[in-house]
Design a protein around this motif. Structure first.
Motif, PDB file in Angstrom:
ATOM      1  N   LEU A 160       0.756  -1.160   0.000  1.00 48.79           N
ATOM      2  CA  LEU A 160      -0.018   0.088   0.063  1.00 48.79           C
ATOM      3  C   LEU A 160       0.847   1.269  -0.090  1.00 48.79           C
ATOM      4  CD1 LEU A 160      -2.766  -0.988   2.550  1.00 48.79           C
ATOM      5  CD2 LEU A 160      -3.234  -0.403  -0.045  1.00 48.79           C
ATOM      6  N   ALA A 161       2.054   1.167   0.552  1.00 48.65           N
ATOM      7  CA  ALA A 161       3.063   2.532   0.815  1.00 48.65           C
ATOM      8  C   ALA A 161       3.277   2.714  -0.614  1.00 48.65           C
ATOM      9  CB  ALA A 161       3.789   2.069   1.974  1.00 48.65           C
ATOM     10  N   ALA A 162       3.930   1.688  -1.314  1.00 44.56           N
ATOM     11  CA  ALA A 162       4.331   2.040  -2.696  1.00 44.56           C
ATOM     12  C   ALA A 162       3.553   2.313  -3.448  1.00 44.56           C
ATOM     13  CB  ALA A 162       5.052   0.401  -2.907  1.00 44.56           C
ATOM     14  N   GLU A 163       2.228   1.849  -3.283  1.00 43.99           N
ATOM     15  CA  GLU A 163       1.083   2.201  -4.321  1.00 43.99           C
ATOM     16  C   GLU A 163       0.815   3.753  -4.036  1.00 43.99           C
ATOM     17  OE1 GLU A 163      -2.293  -0.448  -4.031  1.00 43.99           O
ATOM     18  OE2 GLU A 163      -1.071  -2.146  -4.126  1.00 43.99           O
ATOM     19  N   ALA A 164       0.843   4.120  -2.942  1.00 48.00           N
ATOM     20  CA  ALA A 164       0.338   5.552  -2.359  1.00 48.00           C
ATOM     21  C   ALA A 164       1.715   6.358  -2.982  1.00 48.00           C
ATOM     22  CB  ALA A 164       0.384   5.568  -1.001  1.00 48.00           C
ATOM     23  N   ALA A 165       3.060   5.890  -2.865  1.00 52.18           N
ATOM     24  CA  ALA A 165       4.030   6.738  -3.180  1.00 52.18           C
ATOM     25  C   ALA A 165       4.094   6.697  -5.087  1.00 52.18           C
ATOM     26  CB  ALA A 165       5.576   5.842  -2.852  1.00 52.18           C
ATOM     27  N   ALA A 166       3.394   5.920  -5.442  1.00 50.71           N
ATOM     28  CA  ALA A 166       3.406   5.840  -6.941  1.00 50.71           C
ATOM     29  C   ALA A 166       2.367   6.870  -7.330  1.00 50.71           C
ATOM     30  CB  ALA A 166       3.241   4.549  -7.642  1.00 50.71           C
ATOM     31  N   GLY A 167       1.536   7.429  -6.475  1.00 49.30           N
ATOM     32  CA  GLY A 167       0.414   8.333  -6.675  1.00 49.30           C
ATOM     33  C   GLY A 167      -0.933   7.692  -6.453  1.00 49.30           C
ATOM     34  N   ASP A 168      -0.934   6.609  -6.018  1.00 47.74           N
ATOM     35  CA  ASP A 168      -2.405   6.123  -6.018  1.00 47.74           C
ATOM     36  C   ASP A 168      -3.314   6.522  -4.871  1.00 47.74           C
ATOM     37  OD1 ASP A 168      -4.596   4.288  -5.558  1.00 47.74           O
ATOM     38  OD2 ASP A 168      -3.735   2.494  -6.304  1.00 47.74           O
ATOM     39  N   ARG A 169      -4.097   7.417  -5.303  1.00 50.96           N
ATOM     40  CA  ARG A 169      -4.858   8.132  -4.287  1.00 50.96           C
ATOM     41  C   ARG A 169      -5.703   7.071  -3.319  1.00 50.96           C
ATOM     42  NH1 ARG A 169      -4.446  13.913  -3.854  1.00 50.96           N
ATOM     43  NH2 ARG A 169      -5.950  13.450  -2.384  1.00 50.96           N
ATOM     44  N   ALA A 170      -6.329   6.181  -3.886  1.00 51.60           N
ATOM     45  CA  ALA A 170      -6.932   5.137  -3.172  1.00 51.60           C
ATOM     46  C   ALA A 170      -6.094   4.492  -2.044  1.00 51.60           C
ATOM     47  CB  ALA A 170      -7.572   4.043  -3.829  1.00 51.60           C
ATOM     48  N   ALA A 171      -4.902   4.071  -2.479  1.00 51.69           N
ATOM     49  CA  ALA A 171      -3.972   3.555  -1.501  1.00 51.69           C
ATOM     50  C   ALA A 171      -3.768   4.325  -0.314  1.00 51.69           C
ATOM     51  CB  ALA A 171      -2.759   3.148  -2.157  1.00 51.69           C
ATOM     52  N   GLU A 172      -3.426   5.772  -0.801  1.00 49.78           N
ATOM     53  CA  GLU A 172      -3.085   6.932   0.182  1.00 49.78           C
ATOM     54  C   GLU A 172      -4.174   7.264   0.973  1.00 49.78           C
ATOM     55  OE1 GLU A 172      -2.063  11.562  -0.170  1.00 49.78           O
ATOM     56  OE2 GLU A 172      -1.621  10.376  -1.820  1.00 49.78           O
ATOM     57  N   ASN A 173      -5.417   7.324   0.771  1.00 51.46           N
ATOM     58  CA  ASN A 173      -6.695   7.164   1.473  1.00 51.46           C
ATOM     59  C   ASN A 173      -6.639   6.006   2.448  1.00 51.46           C
ATOM     60  OD1 ASN A 173      -7.085   9.736   0.638  1.00 51.46           O
ATOM     61  ND2 ASN A 173      -8.584   8.880  -1.127  1.00 51.46           N
ATOM     62  N   ALA A 174      -6.458   4.947   1.960  1.00 49.24           N
ATOM     63  CA  ALA A 174      -6.628   3.831   2.934  1.00 49.24           C
ATOM     64  C   ALA A 174      -5.664   3.784   3.997  1.00 49.24           C
ATOM     65  CB  ALA A 174      -6.467   2.493   2.092  1.00 49.24           C
ATOM     66  N   LEU A 175      -4.468   4.285   3.698  1.00 46.25           N
ATOM     67  CA  LEU A 175      -3.396   4.268   4.583  1.00 46.25           C
ATOM     68  C   LEU A 175      -3.714   5.412   5.811  1.00 46.25           C
ATOM     69  CD1 LEU A 175      -0.091   3.439   2.750  1.00 46.25           C
ATOM     70  CD2 LEU A 175      -0.982   2.255   4.626  1.00 46.25           C
ATOM     71  N   ALA A 176      -4.228   6.444   5.172  1.00 50.02           N
ATOM     72  CA  ALA A 176      -4.890   7.470   6.323  1.00 50.02           C
ATOM     73  C   ALA A 176      -5.694   7.150   7.063  1.00 50.02           C
ATOM     74  CB  ALA A 176      -5.076   8.788   5.446  1.00 50.02           C
ATOM     75  N   TRP A 177      -6.468   6.234   6.538  1.00 52.73           N
ATOM     76  CA  TRP A 177      -7.768   5.721   7.355  1.00 52.73           C
ATOM     77  C   TRP A 177      -7.346   4.907   8.417  1.00 52.73           C
ATOM     78  CZ3 TRP A 177      -9.446   0.623   7.708  1.00 52.73           C
ATOM     79  CH2 TRP A 177     -10.791   0.389   8.409  1.00 52.73           C
ATOM     80  N   VAL A 178      -6.200   3.956   8.129  1.00 53.29           N
ATOM     81  CA  VAL A 178      -5.736   3.212   9.101  1.00 53.29           C
ATOM     82  C   VAL A 178      -5.045   4.024  10.196  1.00 53.29           C
ATOM     83  CG1 VAL A 178      -3.785   1.239   9.504  1.00 53.29           C
ATOM     84  CG2 VAL A 178      -5.359   1.162   7.577  1.00 53.29           C
ATOM     85  N   ARG A 179      -4.246   4.922   9.534  1.00 53.91           N
ATOM     86  CA  ARG A 179      -3.646   5.689  10.912  1.00 53.91           C
ATOM     87  C   ARG A 179      -4.661   6.267  11.628  1.00 53.91           C
ATOM     88  NH1 ARG A 179      -0.366   7.074   6.398  1.00 53.91           N
ATOM     89  NH2 ARG A 179      -1.542   8.824   5.941  1.00 53.91           N
ATOM     90  N   LEU A 180      -5.787   6.954  11.143  1.00 54.65           N
ATOM     91  CA  LEU A 180      -6.738   7.546  11.889  1.00 54.65           C
ATOM     92  C   LEU A 180      -7.592   6.416  12.892  1.00 54.65           C
ATOM     93  CD1 LEU A 180      -8.624   9.929  12.559  1.00 54.65           C
ATOM     94  CD2 LEU A 180     -10.024   9.239  10.820  1.00 54.65           C
ATOM     95  N   SER A 181      -7.803   5.335  12.185  1.00 57.97           N
ATOM     96  CA  SER A 181      -8.399   4.085  13.071  1.00 57.97           C
ATOM     97  C   SER A 181      -7.554   3.996  14.249  1.00 57.97           C
ATOM     98  CB  SER A 181      -8.670   3.052  12.415  1.00 57.97           C
ATOM     99  OG  SER A 181      -9.481   3.266  11.409  1.00 57.97           O
ATOM    100  N   ARG A 182      -6.207   3.960  14.096  1.00 53.57           N
ATOM    101  CA  ARG A 182      -5.224   3.310  15.278  1.00 53.57           C
ATOM    102  C   ARG A 182      -5.117   4.723  16.321  1.00 53.57           C
ATOM    103  NH1 ARG A 182      -0.797  -0.522  12.098  1.00 53.57           N
ATOM    104  NH2 ARG A 182      -1.938  -1.892  12.106  1.00 53.57           N
ATOM    105  N   SER A 183      -5.353   5.961  15.806  1.00 51.55           N
ATOM    106  CA  SER A 183      -5.092   6.919  16.831  1.00 51.55           C
ATOM    107  C   SER A 183      -6.026   7.117  17.935  1.00 51.55           C
ATOM    108  CB  SER A 183      -5.094   8.285  15.811  1.00 51.55           C
ATOM    109  OG  SER A 183      -6.246   8.705  15.476  1.00 51.55           O
ATOM    110  N   GLY A 184      -7.090   6.770  17.694  1.00 47.07           N
ATOM    111  CA  GLY A 184      -8.074   6.763  18.857  1.00 47.07           C
ATOM    112  C   GLY A 184      -8.993   7.945  18.645  1.00 47.07           C
ATOM    113  N   ARG A 185      -8.642   8.861  17.616  1.00 46.42           N
ATOM    114  CA  ARG A 185      -9.479  10.070  17.149  1.00 46.42           C
ATOM    115  C   ARG A 185     -10.441   9.646  16.276  1.00 46.42           C
ATOM    116  NH1 ARG A 185      -6.458  15.070  17.904  1.00 46.42           N
ATOM    117  NH2 ARG A 185      -7.394  15.743  15.798  1.00 46.42           N
ATOM    118  N   THR A 186     -11.255  10.618  15.866  1.00 39.56           N
ATOM    119  CA  THR A 186     -12.308  10.633  14.971  1.00 39.56           C
ATOM    120  C   THR A 186     -12.243  11.650  13.866  1.00 39.56           C
ATOM    121  OG1 THR A 186     -13.834  12.125  16.034  1.00 39.56           O
ATOM    122  CG2 THR A 186     -14.203   9.912  16.831  1.00 39.56           C
TER     123      THR A 186
END
Length: 75
Positions: A43-69
């Motif tokens: 996913l990180a490689a896809e995001a680095a290559a410009g895949d916005r869906a992969a970038e958004n998925a990783l951002a969602w994971v970070r948010l989910s793990r942060s305990g924030r909303t």
């Protein structure tokens, strides 16, 4: 709590074309560490290559793990 999945099912989901499906594997307690690492690296490689869906998925994971909303303001 989600029910544990067989290793074969988790491995099949790791090959799913949807970044959202693969990102969900990163949050599952029953996903083996090595598989989690492989999915995150892909996913990180896809995001680095410009895949916005992969970038958004990783951002969602970070948010989910942060305990924030999504409604929380900046710190």
């Amino acid at each position: 709590m989600t029910e544990p999945m067989p290793a074969e099912a988790l491995a099949a989901l790791a090959d799913d074309p949807s970044p959202d499906i693969r990102a969900n594997l990163l949050l599952r307690a029953d996903t083996p560490a090595e598989l989690r690492y492989q999915v995150h690296a892909a996913l990180a490689a896809e995001a680095a290559a410009g895949d916005r869906a992969a970038e958004n998925a990783l951002a969602w994971v970070r948010l989910s793990r942060s305990g924030r909303t999504a409604c929380d303001g900046p710190e």
